[in-house]
Motif scaffolding. Structure first.
Motif, PDB file in Angstrom:
ATOM      1  N   HIS A 160      49.061  14.128  18.184  1.00  0.00           N
ATOM      2  CA  HIS A 160      48.905  14.514  17.044  1.00  0.00           C
ATOM      3  C   HIS A 160      48.691  12.784  16.848  1.00  0.00           C
ATOM      4  O   HIS A 160      48.155  12.594  16.139  1.00  0.00           O
ATOM      5  N   SER A 220      50.333  22.538  23.021  1.00  0.00           N
ATOM      6  CA  SER A 220      50.408  23.063  21.693  1.00  0.00           C
ATOM      7  C   SER A 220      51.812  22.638  21.379  1.00  0.00           C
ATOM      8  O   SER A 220      52.771  22.777  22.447  1.00  0.00           O
ATOM      9  N   SER A 221      52.210  22.630  20.202  1.00  0.00           N
ATOM     10  CA  SER A 221      53.304  23.066  19.786  1.00  0.00           C
ATOM     11  C   SER A 221      54.043  23.946  20.003  1.00  0.00           C
ATOM     12  O   SER A 221      55.847  23.342  20.358  1.00  0.00           O
ATOM     13  N   LEU A 278      56.419  13.926  23.913  1.00  0.00           N
ATOM     14  CA  LEU A 278      57.147  13.756  22.568  1.00  0.00           C
ATOM     15  C   LEU A 278      57.575  11.951  22.744  1.00  0.00           C
ATOM     16  O   LEU A 278      58.073  11.873  23.253  1.00  0.00           O
ATOM     17  N   HIS A 281      53.516  15.792  18.123  1.00  0.00           N
ATOM     18  CA  HIS A 281      53.414  15.057  19.321  1.00  0.00           C
ATOM     19  C   HIS A 281      52.674  13.895  19.921  1.00  0.00           C
ATOM     20  O   HIS A 281      51.591  13.531  18.514  1.00  0.00           O
ATOM     21  N   ARG A 335      60.765  18.444   9.174  1.00  0.00           N
ATOM     22  CA  ARG A 335      59.222  17.880   9.228  1.00  0.00           C
ATOM     23  C   ARG A 335      58.988  16.942   9.454  1.00  0.00           C
ATOM     24  O   ARG A 335      58.573  16.079   9.707  1.00  0.00           O
ATOM     25  N   LYS A 377      57.923  23.561  22.169  1.00  0.00           N
ATOM     26  CA  LYS A 377      59.483  24.195  21.740  1.00  0.00           C
ATOM     27  C   LYS A 377      60.003  24.989  23.198  1.00  0.00           C
ATOM     28  O   LYS A 377      61.086  25.606  22.579  1.00  0.00           O
ATOM     29  N   ASP A 400      55.137  20.896  13.752  1.00  0.00           N
ATOM     30  CA  ASP A 400      56.513  21.062  13.685  1.00  0.00           C
ATOM     31  C   ASP A 400      56.456  21.140  15.412  1.00  0.00           C
ATOM     32  O   ASP A 400      56.744  22.464  16.400  1.00  0.00           O
ATOM     33  N   PRO A 401      57.673  20.547  16.947  1.00  0.00           N
ATOM     34  CA  PRO A 401      56.961  19.700  15.742  1.00  0.00           C
ATOM     35  C   PRO A 401      55.691  18.305  16.200  1.00  0.00           C
ATOM     36  O   PRO A 401      54.908  18.910  16.694  1.00  0.00           O
ATOM     37  N   TYR A 453      64.883  24.056  17.533  1.00  0.00           N
ATOM     38  CA  TYR A 453      64.126  24.554  18.736  1.00  0.00           C
ATOM     39  C   TYR A 453      65.669  25.074  19.569  1.00  0.00           C
ATOM     40  O   TYR A 453      64.629  25.314  20.658  1.00  0.00           O
TER      41      TYR A 453
END
Length: 188
Positions: free
Chosen positions: A17, A155-156, A173, A14, A54, A160, A11-12, A187
């Motif tokens: 991930h 971090s997410s 992203l 990126h 998501r 955000k 969430d989200p 966001y």
């Protein structure tokens, strides 16, 4: 079959991930990697974006990767998501004869022994810990693999914040994901 299970809020989702997905498929020689957006988080952080949004974001980021499947196993349920339960359900779907790898970050490994039925997770899978800056794993088991992967130092939550401030996120992203986030007014 060697099946990796990679859950998270996404969430989200990126580039960090995405690099974990590439890294684990290659280094664990996986036949399949299941990406599992969390449904209702057990740790109480349920301020997540809509489940379907998501899932769609995960599809944008991971959907074109070879050997990856995005699963709705948790987001379609109206109950708290526990890893041990999800793992059991995956084993019912794909069969108990496969080799399962539960992929977690170092931040999660720092409190893994507090997870509901964590012993059952270790019984049914190999837990793969990806290091994360500032966290140390305290788990000692022959069912644990720790990888010295590259850090993706954002971090997410930070992403955000950048999105809220209209900062450029093109280096962290996927471009299609940035479009999706804008179209869905996420966001803000």
């Amino acid at each position: 079959m060697r099946i990796g299970i990679y859950g998270g809020s996404f969430d989200p989702p990126h580039f960090g991930h995405k690099s974990v997905a590439y890294y684990t498929i290659k280094n664990l020689n996986l036949d399949k990697l299941l990406i599992i957006p969390v449904g209702r988080a057990s740790h109480g952080k349920n301020n997540l974006s809509d489940n379907i949004l998501r899932y769609e974001m995960c599809d944008i980021v991971f959907g074109s990767l070879d050997k990856v499947e995005i699963s709705k196993i948790e987001i379609e349920k109206d109950e708290i998501s526990y890893t041990y339960k999800t793992l059991n359900e995956i084993m019912e779907i794909y069969g108990k004869d496969n080799e399962y790898f539960e992929i977690i970050g170092g931040d999660s490994a720092a409190y893994f022994t507090k997870w509901k039925n964590y012993e059952e997770i270790l019984e049914n899978s190999t837990v793969v810990i990806l290091r994360r800056k500032g966290y140390v794993s305290e788990i000692d088991s022959d069912k644990i693999i720790e990888f010295e992967n590259e850090y993706f130092d954002i971090s997410s939550t930070e992403i955000k914040e950048k999105l809220r401030n209209n900062e450029d996120c093109s280096g962290i992203l996927d471009d299609k994901l940035i479009e999706f986030i804008k179209e869905n007014n996420l966001y803000r």
